[in-house]
Design an enzyme around this catalytic site. Structure first.
Site, PDB file in Angstrom:
ATOM      1  N   GLY A   3       0.822  -1.202   0.000  1.00 33.70           N
ATOM      2  CA  GLY A   3       0.000   0.000   0.000  1.00 33.70           C
ATOM      3  C   GLY A   3       0.857   1.253   0.000  1.00 33.70           C
ATOM      4  O   GLY A   3       2.073   1.200   0.230  1.00 33.70           O
ATOM      5  N   LYS A  57      -0.494 -11.017  -3.261  1.00 39.17           N
ATOM      6  CA  LYS A  57       0.748 -10.571  -3.899  1.00 39.17           C
ATOM      7  C   LYS A  57       1.955 -11.363  -3.415  1.00 39.17           C
ATOM      8  O   LYS A  57       3.097 -10.942  -3.598  1.00 39.17           O
ATOM      9  CB  LYS A  57       0.944  -9.077  -3.658  1.00 39.17           C
ATOM     10  CG  LYS A  57      -0.148  -8.226  -4.299  1.00 39.17           C
ATOM     11  CD  LYS A  57       0.104  -6.748  -4.129  1.00 39.17           C
ATOM     12  CE  LYS A  57      -1.031  -5.953  -4.791  1.00 39.17           C
ATOM     13  NZ  LYS A  57      -0.827  -4.485  -4.643  1.00 39.17           N
ATOM     14  N   ILE A  94       0.161   1.052  13.474  1.00 39.95           N
ATOM     15  CA  ILE A  94       0.173   2.466  13.094  1.00 39.95           C
ATOM     16  C   ILE A  94      -1.235   2.928  12.707  1.00 39.95           C
ATOM     17  O   ILE A  94      -1.590   4.091  12.892  1.00 39.95           O
ATOM     18  CB  ILE A  94       1.127   2.688  11.901  1.00 39.95           C
ATOM     19  CG1 ILE A  94       2.495   2.049  12.184  1.00 39.95           C
ATOM     20  CG2 ILE A  94       1.271   4.172  11.612  1.00 39.95           C
ATOM     21  CD1 ILE A  94       3.193   2.562  13.412  1.00 39.95           C
ATOM     22  N   GLU A 105      -4.913   4.122  12.422  1.00 35.85           N
ATOM     23  CA  GLU A 105      -5.843   4.788  13.329  1.00 35.85           C
ATOM     24  C   GLU A 105      -7.268   4.606  12.825  1.00 35.85           C
ATOM     25  O   GLU A 105      -7.501   4.180  11.701  1.00 35.85           O
ATOM     26  CB  GLU A 105      -5.516   6.271  13.450  1.00 35.85           C
ATOM     27  CG  GLU A 105      -5.604   7.049  12.159  1.00 35.85           C
ATOM     28  CD  GLU A 105      -5.279   8.521  12.353  1.00 35.85           C
ATOM     29  OE1 GLU A 105      -5.844   9.138  13.280  1.00 35.85           O
ATOM     30  OE2 GLU A 105      -4.467   9.053  11.585  1.00 35.85           O
ATOM     31  N   GLU A 149      -1.664  13.701  28.123  1.00 39.56           N
ATOM     32  CA  GLU A 149      -2.665  14.654  27.659  1.00 39.56           C
ATOM     33  C   GLU A 149      -3.962  14.411  28.408  1.00 39.56           C
ATOM     34  O   GLU A 149      -4.101  13.439  29.154  1.00 39.56           O
ATOM     35  CB  GLU A 149      -2.883  14.539  26.153  1.00 39.56           C
ATOM     36  CG  GLU A 149      -3.352  13.171  25.694  1.00 39.56           C
ATOM     37  CD  GLU A 149      -3.419  13.058  24.170  1.00 39.56           C
ATOM     38  OE1 GLU A 149      -4.229  12.240  23.703  1.00 39.56           O
ATOM     39  OE2 GLU A 149      -2.697  13.775  23.468  1.00 39.56           O
ATOM     40  N   HIS A 208      -7.076  13.306  19.821  1.00 36.90           N
ATOM     41  CA  HIS A 208      -7.154  11.863  19.983  1.00 36.90           C
ATOM     42  C   HIS A 208      -8.488  11.418  20.569  1.00 36.90           C
ATOM     43  O   HIS A 208      -9.142  12.158  21.297  1.00 36.90           O
ATOM     44  CB  HIS A 208      -6.035  11.379  20.905  1.00 36.90           C
ATOM     45  CG  HIS A 208      -4.674  11.533  20.301  1.00 36.90           C
ATOM     46  ND1 HIS A 208      -3.546  11.686  21.062  1.00 36.90           N
ATOM     47  CD2 HIS A 208      -4.258  11.557  19.008  1.00 36.90           C
ATOM     48  CE1 HIS A 208      -2.493  11.796  20.269  1.00 36.90           C
ATOM     49  NE2 HIS A 208      -2.899  11.716  19.023  1.00 36.90           N
TER      50      HIS A 208
END
Length: 294
Positions: free
Chosen positions: A18, A43, A96, A98, A209, A247
């Site tokens: 990708g 693939k 990774i 989200e 945070e 977030h």
């Protein structure tokens, strides 16, 4: 030393064909990370810049001995990718991606725990042990080898803080973005314990945070279990209540999770809190000097 990744890391990139998977696989390889495989259903048998591509994680692990994975697949398929990696025997999974549905993330997290694997993320920028290995989307040029461990819920704040540390000659042992979603794998407590045991890490920076209670729990853990100097920065000091800020986990509700409450918890535990990111290097030096004097 470092924690979680080093020269022995053998990485497989899930979703390597990708756009994002390919781009960051090349970045990780250029940094020196040992990228041994990629996966992309349908693939298998091809390669990407001499990195072999497999249809499944089972084939990738069996044929390359991969022990770590980085996930760059769309949100709808990311939970399955996490579980496939754990089921194939991968010990460290960095997600990774989200935007994974919460129920999917809960299912994947539970499965990873059952398999005895370790999950970082989802919605994580990854981690880096400067000079050794980088897995994720970290801008490697700002990092330098040293003795400061960094743990953060925010990717961009990680980069800002590290740039200040590096500019002041304070290198990093390992820097980790735990992810900003409500459901994530490793949290502050587990990583604090790893840094405490790491001989190379001499001090720790924790970037938190608003939202949730992870920082308050970390403060209590630091009070009783961490002997190394810790400096904290809490983002969102002026955020309004009942409104999500960035977030998924950064939302204050029912009088919980405010920046003021988190700062108070750390100060009560004897932890130095920086009011601005640029203050962190100065506080790190001060904590180290205090330790020497003691």
């Amino acid at each position: 030393m470092s924690i979680l990744i080093n020269e022995s890391t053998r990485l497989v990139v899930q979703g390597i064909t990708g756009r994002d998977g390919y781009f960051h696989a090349m970045k990780m390889k250029a940094y020196g990370t040992n990228v041994v495989a990629g996966t992309s259903p349908g693939k298998g048998g091809t390669d990407v810049d001499n990195i072999p591509v497999f249809n499944t994680m089972y084939e990738a692990v069996d044929q390359t001995g991969a022990n770590t994975s980085a996930i760059f697949v769309p949100p709808a398929f990311a939970a399955d990718a996490i579980m496939e990696a754990a089921d194939a025997g991968i010990g460290l999974i960095i997600c990774i991606t989200e935007g994974i549905p919460t129920l999917d993330a809960i299912k994947a997290y539970s499965f990873v725990q059952q398999k005895g694997a370790v999950l970082i993320g989802p919605n994580s920028p990854g981690l880096i042990s400067p000079g050794r290995s980088m897995v994720g989307i970290m801008p490697s040029r700002i990092f330098t080898k040293g003795s400061v461990g960094v743990i953060s819920r925010s990717g961009t704040l990680t980069y800002e803080v590290v740039s200040h540390l590096t500019a002041k000659g304070l290198g990093q042992s390992t820097a980790i973005g735990i992810g900003g979603d409500k459901i994530v794998g490793l949290r502050y407590r587990e990583l604090l314990e790893m840094f405490e045991k790491d001989r190379e890490t001499q001090s720790i920076v924790l970037i938190g945070e608003i939202g949730g209670c992870a920082e308050e729990r970390a403060a209590e853990f630091i009070r009783w279990q961490i002997t190394k100097p810790v400096v904290v920065f809490i983002a969102g000091q002026f955020a309004p209540p009942d409104k999500q800020m960035g977030h998924a986990g950064a939302i204050i509700s029912s009088g919980m999770g405010t920046a003021a409450e988190k700062i108070a918890a750390f100060e009560a535990a004897g932890v130095m809190v920086a009011r601005e990111p640029c203050m962190i290097p100065k506080l790190i030096v001060e904590t180290q000097l205090k330790r020497i004097r003691v």
